[in-house]
Design a protein around this motif. Structure first.
Motif, PDB file in Angstrom:
ATOM      1  N   LYS A   1       0.755  -1.247   0.024  1.00 20.38           N
ATOM      2  CA  LYS A   1       0.121   0.093   0.129  1.00 20.38           C
ATOM      3  C   LYS A   1       0.961   1.362   0.096  1.00 20.38           C
ATOM      4  N   ALA A   2       1.889   1.283   0.786  1.00 24.55           N
ATOM      5  CA  ALA A   2       3.013   2.238   0.842  1.00 24.55           C
ATOM      6  C   ALA A   2       3.429   2.478  -0.451  1.00 24.55           C
ATOM      7  N   GLU A   3       3.855   1.573  -1.250  1.00 22.44           N
ATOM      8  CA  GLU A   3       4.586   1.525  -2.436  1.00 22.44           C
ATOM      9  C   GLU A   3       3.670   2.041  -3.231  1.00 22.44           C
ATOM     10  N   GLN A   4       2.492   1.572  -3.380  1.00 21.84           N
ATOM     11  CA  GLN A   4       1.404   2.061  -4.524  1.00 21.84           C
ATOM     12  C   GLN A   4       1.165   3.681  -4.171  1.00 21.84           C
ATOM     13  N   ALA A   5       1.114   4.173  -2.983  1.00 26.13           N
ATOM     14  CA  ALA A   5       0.715   5.534  -2.706  1.00 26.13           C
ATOM     15  C   ALA A   5       1.895   6.318  -3.065  1.00 26.13           C
TER      16      ALA A   5
ATOM     17  N   LYS B   1       4.013   5.789  -5.551  1.00 29.24           N
ATOM     18  CA  LYS B   1       3.817   5.881  -6.952  1.00 29.24           C
ATOM     19  C   LYS B   1       2.380   6.762  -7.456  1.00 29.24           C
ATOM     20  N   LYS B   2       1.706   7.053  -6.852  1.00 30.60           N
ATOM     21  CA  LYS B   2       0.422   7.849  -7.102  1.00 30.60           C
ATOM     22  C   LYS B   2       0.857   9.407  -7.149  1.00 30.60           C
ATOM     23  N   LYS B   3       1.725   9.415  -5.866  1.00 32.63           N
ATOM     24  CA  LYS B   3       2.192  10.941  -5.606  1.00 32.63           C
ATOM     25  C   LYS B   3       3.388  11.373  -6.854  1.00 32.63           C
TER      26      LYS B   3
END
Length: 142
Positions: free
Chosen positions: A132-136, A138-140
């Protein structure tokens, strides 16, 4: 001490055979853990500890704050390392051979007292949190 690799839900699979060959080549003793053994502690499965009464192992795993599960279907690797350099070699070879097992753990003084299911619950939760932290992140960047 010899390095040991515990393999979960990999027995009899193409990936399991490949991981077993890589592990053996690098000097690991490879053990395919059966579902009936999931209630044993990691210390018992790796040979670090002798088997004790079931009540004692349950007491020691109580501190993991995990709901009590008795089974899981996901693949998992748990490694007892005689030398930390062997881990880097294994991960490099797994990447090279395109063999992925997302749930991996190293045996520690703390988790050797946990059952396989307790360890699974903990690293599954950690893996989901990191994903989840990795995906967040990437979105930033987008």
């Amino acid at each position: 001490m010899k390095s040991i690799m515990l393999c979960y839900n990999l027995k009899g699979t193409k990936k399991g055979r490949k991981i077993g060959m890589l592990g053996s080549f690098l000097g690991f003793r490879v053990k395919y853990v059966e579902k009936e053994e999931y209630s044993k502690t990691i210390g018992v499965l790796t040979g670090l500890k002798e088997e004790v009464a079931e009540e004692a192992s349950r007491e020691e795993t109580a501190g993991t704050d995990n709901e009590e599960i008795t089974d899981f279907e996901e693949e998992m690797l748990v490694m007892l390392l005689a030398d930390n350099r062997i881990l880097d070699k294994l991960l490099f070879q797994m990447k090279k051979e395109k063999v992925q097992v997302p749930l991996k753990a190293i045996v520690t003084a703390k988790n050797q007292n946990w059952t396989s299911t307790a360890l699974y619950s903990e690293i599954k939760r950690e893996h989901e949190s990191m994903t989840k932290a990795e995906q967040a992140g990437k979105k930033k960047e987008e």
